[in-house]
Design a protein around this motif. Sequence first.
Motif, PDB file in Angstrom:
ATOM      1  N   PRO A 250      45.388  38.740  32.148  1.00 20.97           N
ATOM      2  CA  PRO A 250      45.789  40.143  32.040  1.00 20.97           C
ATOM      3  C   PRO A 250      45.888  40.594  30.584  1.00 20.97           C
ATOM      4  O   PRO A 250      46.412  39.867  29.734  1.00 20.97           O
ATOM      5  N   THR A 267      41.042  41.350  36.863  1.00 19.02           N
ATOM      6  CA  THR A 267      42.264  41.558  37.638  1.00 19.02           C
ATOM      7  C   THR A 267      42.240  40.618  38.846  1.00 19.02           C
ATOM      8  O   THR A 267      41.187  40.091  39.208  1.00 19.02           O
ATOM      9  N   ASP A 268      43.409  40.419  39.475  1.00 20.39           N
ATOM     10  CA  ASP A 268      43.456  39.487  40.602  1.00 20.39           C
ATOM     11  C   ASP A 268      43.150  40.147  41.937  1.00 20.39           C
ATOM     12  O   ASP A 268      42.947  39.471  42.951  1.00 20.39           O
ATOM     13  N   LYS A 271      40.463  46.888  41.842  1.00 20.18           N
ATOM     14  CA  LYS A 271      41.094  48.128  41.395  1.00 20.18           C
ATOM     15  C   LYS A 271      39.995  49.169  41.206  1.00 20.18           C
ATOM     16  O   LYS A 271      39.014  48.917  40.509  1.00 20.18           O
ATOM     17  N   CYS A 280      33.970  47.927  39.869  1.00 18.10           N
ATOM     18  CA  CYS A 280      34.854  46.829  40.243  1.00 18.10           C
ATOM     19  C   CYS A 280      33.988  45.779  40.917  1.00 18.10           C
ATOM     20  O   CYS A 280      33.511  45.984  42.038  1.00 18.10           O
ATOM     21  N   ARG A 287      39.525  36.935  41.391  1.00 23.35           N
ATOM     22  CA  ARG A 287      39.118  37.398  40.049  1.00 23.35           C
ATOM     23  C   ARG A 287      38.072  38.504  40.213  1.00 23.35           C
ATOM     24  O   ARG A 287      36.953  38.246  40.678  1.00 23.35           O
ATOM     25  N   THR A 398      44.448  49.245  34.620  1.00 20.55           N
ATOM     26  CA  THR A 398      44.812  47.827  34.503  1.00 20.55           C
ATOM     27  C   THR A 398      45.943  47.549  33.530  1.00 20.55           C
ATOM     28  O   THR A 398      46.424  46.414  33.458  1.00 20.55           O
TER      29      THR A 398
END
Length: 503
Positions: A250, A267-268, A271, A280, A287, A398
Motif C-alpha cells: 500500500p 490493492t488487495d 477498486k 483495474c 493483488r 487508493t
Amino acid sequence: MAEIIGVDIGTTSTKVILYNQAGKIIASENHGYPLYQTVPGMAEESPTAIYDAVVAGITAVAAKATQPVAGLSFSAAMHSLILLDDQFVPLTRMYTWADNRAAAAAAQLRALPNAHELYRHTGTPLHPMTPLSKLVWLAQTQPTLHQQARWFVDIKAYILHRLCGQLVTDYSLANATGLFNLQTFDWDAQALKLAQVQATQLPQLVDTTTQLTGFDPQLAATLHLSPATPLIVGASDGCLANLGVNAIDPGIAAVTIGTSGAVRVVTDTPKLDPEGRLFCYYLAPHRWVVGGPVNNGGNVLHWVQETLFAAETAANATTGQSTYDLITSLAAKVPAGSHGLLMHPYLNGERAPLWDANARGAYFGLTARHTRAEMARAAMEGIIFNLAHVAKMVQALTGPFTNLQATGGFARSTTWRQILADIFDTTVTVPASTEGSSLGAAVLGFESLGLITNLAEVHHLVGNTTSQVPNPTNVQTYQALFPIYEQLAEAYQPIFKELAKFK
C-alpha cells in the motif's frame, strides 16, 4: 541456484532475460520489430516477426545458462488483438494498443445507456485501445474478415500456442481486453455480444502462475531447452512492472515511462473509478493493479529529438553520439517551470486522464525568450504533469503515495527522476534493474515453480536502489504551475474534436 528466463513481449521489442534465483541477470537479449503506420490511426505489427524475436531471444540467453533452465515466464503488452483461422494462422497483423482506428466504435460504446455497467464488469475504460472496441470496429467495417476468424487472441496466446500447442490467456491480459468479467473470472456475456464473438472463439482462461508443457522436441533443441521445460503463462507488462520494482505494498506506486507511460498501485481488492477513467487489472490472488495509462511518454521526447534537434540527430547518426543526452543536459540547465512555458504532451491522442483519441498537444506560454532548451524541458515536465494528473485520480481511490518506484528507460536519467520527484513531491526510488516487467515475470515464475513462497519476496531480488528526494524550491514552482496545467487541459478538450477534422 535455479535460473529462469523472463520474456517481456513489448510494443516495439521483446526483451528476454536470464535471471538466477537471487534476481541477478546472467544474460539478456533485446530484439525489435517494425510498427506499421501506413494509414491514419494504424499501429500494427507482424505476429510472426514477434514470434521470431521471442525465439531469437530465448535461443541466445538459454545458450548462456549455467544449468538447465527451470522455466520460462512471460510478460506481454496489453490490448493486442490478432484474428486467426482454424489452423491458427493469422488473418491479420497484430492490432496494438496504439491503433486508434476504433475511435468511433469506442465512442458508440461510451454512449450506451449501460456503458458504466460495462466498465464495472470489466475494469477496463472504454477506449479504442481495447480489443472490445477493435472487434466492434472490425464487425462494422470489415464484417467478412470478422466472420472468417475462428479465433480472436492476444500476442502472448499466439506465441504460447506456437511454442507448446496450447491456446490460453491469463486473467491479467484478459482483464485488459474489455471482454473479461473481473467479478466472475470469465468472459463477460454483455461484452461478447457487443463484440459479436463467442466465448468458444477465445483462448482458455487461466491464472497467471499456470504452467504449460508440450515443447516440440525439435523446437526445444533449437532453443537450447529441455522439452520438459515448463512455460509459466505470466501476466501483462504493466502489472508485472509493479511486481518487478517491488511496488506491491500500500502507498508504493510504480511510475513507468517507456514509449508510453503509466501510474499504477497494487490493492488487495478491485477498486473502480466512479467515472470510469482508471483501469483495474488482476495480477495474482488478492493483488489488483489500479492505475491509468498515458499514450505520451518517451515518444514525446523522441518527437523533440527529431523535430527540434533534427540537425544534431542527423550529425550524430554518423558519429554515434547521443542526441538524447544532449537534450537532457540542456534541459537540466533550465530552471523548474521552464521560464513559464507549459507543454501538454498529447501528440498521440490520450488515454488517461482525458480518454480522448482526438487530444492534441500544445505549447502554452511561448515567448521570444524561450529556446529549444526550455521547449525540451517543458516537454519533459509536461509528460510528468500528465502522469501527476492521473496519479491524482488514483490516489482518490487508493490513498496517498508514500514512495514512487520508477521503471522504464526514463529512470536512467537523473534529470527525469528529479522532475518526477519534484512534481509528485515524493521520494523516487529506482531499482538496480529498470526492466521491471521481465523481472516481474521471473518472480511470478519463481513462485509458480515453488522456488519462493510468496511474491513479497521480490524485495530480496530487485537489487540495490538509488533514491531521489524532492527539491523544496522546485516543488513550490510545480505546485503553482500544476493547477494552470490542469485548467488548460480542461479548456482545450472541447476544441480537440474540431481540430481533428483538419488533420
